[in-house]
Design an enzyme around this catalytic site. Structure first.
Site, PDB file in Angstrom:
ATOM      1  N   ASP A   8      -7.310  -4.523  -5.128  1.00  0.00           N
ATOM      2  CA  ASP A   8      -6.950  -5.067  -3.766  1.00  0.00           C
ATOM      3  C   ASP A   8      -7.832  -6.238  -3.388  1.00  0.00           C
ATOM      4  OD1 ASP A   8      -5.481  -2.576  -1.984  1.00  0.00           O
ATOM      5  OD2 ASP A   8      -6.388  -2.046  -3.941  1.00  0.00           O
ATOM      6  N   GLU A  39      -2.172  -7.418  -1.174  1.00  0.00           N
ATOM      7  CA  GLU A  39      -1.439  -6.856   0.230  1.00  0.00           C
ATOM      8  C   GLU A  39      -2.621  -7.225   1.293  1.00  0.00           C
ATOM      9  OE1 GLU A  39      -0.729  -2.732   1.377  1.00  0.00           O
ATOM     10  OE2 GLU A  39      -2.788  -2.304   0.966  1.00  0.00           O
ATOM     11  N   ASN A  40      -3.869  -7.154   0.731  1.00  0.00           N
ATOM     12  CA  ASN A  40      -4.973  -7.410   2.271  1.00  0.00           C
ATOM     13  C   ASN A  40      -5.394  -8.711   1.953  1.00  0.00           C
ATOM     14  OD1 ASN A  40      -4.775  -4.841   3.349  1.00  0.00           O
ATOM     15  ND2 ASN A  40      -5.517  -3.919   1.169  1.00  0.00           N
ATOM     16  N   HIS A  68       0.855  -2.377   3.279  1.00  0.00           N
ATOM     17  CA  HIS A  68       0.564  -3.532   4.158  1.00  0.00           C
ATOM     18  C   HIS A  68       1.602  -4.916   3.906  1.00  0.00           C
ATOM     19  CE1 HIS A  68      -3.208  -1.937   5.209  1.00  0.00           C
ATOM     20  NE2 HIS A  68      -2.442  -1.169   5.820  1.00  0.00           N
ATOM     21  N   HIS A 151       0.076   2.543  -5.559  1.00  0.00           N
ATOM     22  CA  HIS A 151      -0.564   2.430  -4.319  1.00  0.00           C
ATOM     23  C   HIS A 151      -0.667   3.716  -3.810  1.00  0.00           C
ATOM     24  CE1 HIS A 151      -2.665  -0.611  -2.001  1.00  0.00           C
ATOM     25  NE2 HIS A 151      -1.880  -0.141  -0.887  1.00  0.00           N
ATOM     26  N   HIS A 176      -5.485   0.855  -3.596  1.00  0.00           N
ATOM     27  CA  HIS A 176      -5.204   1.291  -1.958  1.00  0.00           C
ATOM     28  C   HIS A 176      -6.520   1.749  -1.551  1.00  0.00           C
ATOM     29  CE1 HIS A 176      -3.784   2.752   1.712  1.00  0.00           C
ATOM     30  NE2 HIS A 176      -4.000   4.117   1.334  1.00  0.00           N
ATOM     31  N   HIS A 178      -9.688   1.100  -2.132  1.00  0.00           N
ATOM     32  CA  HIS A 178     -10.851   0.156  -2.289  1.00  0.00           C
ATOM     33  C   HIS A 178     -11.992   0.739  -2.988  1.00  0.00           C
ATOM     34  CE1 HIS A 178      -8.903  -2.624   1.124  1.00  0.00           C
ATOM     35  NE2 HIS A 178      -8.091  -2.076   0.114  1.00  0.00           N
TER      36      HIS A 178
END
Length: 263
Positions: A8, A39-40, A68, A151, A176, A178
């Protein structure tokens, strides 16, 4: 062939370390394909067309996303028009984006990438196991190399997916949380597996966010802005070697790149 999945990407620090380090990593590790969960990437939540283009220009071949995905409305045009970015395949059929992508690697082989969302401790979504079956049936049989980014929150959810798809895909790699897990392995059917490949971004943080802000809200219940942190920026990912003839994994290992070598 050799594939890297980058964990991520969080905010500007995560995007920066990818754009500055990836060319050297591709050469050092002799990578044929690079996939990134982004996604982040925009301020810690969501993805914009500008950052999408920046990551592709830096050498990322394909992008997966997660819960997200739609935080930024403007990404819908990219999801619908580009062929190297996927939505979670267990999202509704009418949701913007593609259920899978087939990308040609530098070595010439074609690789299918799939994103799925878990259900434990996550917002309600369709069954990821049923979605995986559906998508795999749609991928041409001659595309032997198939990578799944699962995820999900719970390690049990991820382990179940790894076992469910063992022998049918080249790798099931989790994102997801992290937080990198040390359970990388090749399952009996030849599928590389790891519960979570970690985070690319500031590790002097709480999952990429400023420690002081998260602590304040946790202890006092007073809302604060969970700004993206800035310290100890690292790129975390996992490299999988795959037999191109069979699609089975032959090796898996974690990698860490520190933006500041002192850390």
């Amino acid at each position: 062939m050799r594939i890297l999945l980058i964990g991520d990407i969080v905010g500007k620090p995560g995007v920066r370390v990818v754009t500055t380090a990836l060319a050297g990593l591709r050469q050092r590790e002799q990578l044929d394909l690079v996939i990134a969960n982004a996604e982040n990437a925009l301020d810690g939540s969501g993805l914009s067309p500008t950052i999408y283009k920046k990551l592709i220009a830096a050498g990322v071949d394909g992008i997966t996303l997660g819960d997200h995905i739609y935080r930024r409305n403007e990404i819908a045009s990219v999801l619908n028009s580009e062929s190297n970015i996927v939505k979670p395949a267990n999202y509704p059929a009418k949701a913007p984006g593609k259920n899978f992508a087939i990308i040609q690697a530098a070595s010439g082989e074609r690789v299918a990438i799939i994103s799925l969302l878990g259900r434990i401790f996550m917002k309600p979504v369709d069954c990821p196991f049923t979605a995986a079956d559906r998508v795999l049936s749609e991928i041409p049989a001659e595309v032997k190399i198939r990578l799944v980014d699962f995820h999900a929150e719970a390690t049990s959810d991820k382990q179940l997916m790894g076992r469910y798809l063992d022998g049918r895909v080249s790798a099931v790699l989790g994102t997801h949380t992290h937080v990198t897990t040390a359970d990388e392995q090749i399952l009996p059917g030849g599928t590389a597996f790891q519960c979570d490949i970690g985070m690319t971004g500031p590790h002097d943080s709480i999952l990429g966010r400023r420690i002081d802000r998260v602590l304040e809200t946790t202890i006092t219940f007073q809302p604060t802005q969970f700004d993206v942190a800035t310290g100890d920026v690292q790129l975390h990912g996992t490299i999988v070697d795959v037999d191109s003839a069979t699609g089975r994994a032959t090796a898996i290992r974690r990698i860490v790149f520190n933006e500041d070598p002192v850390n």
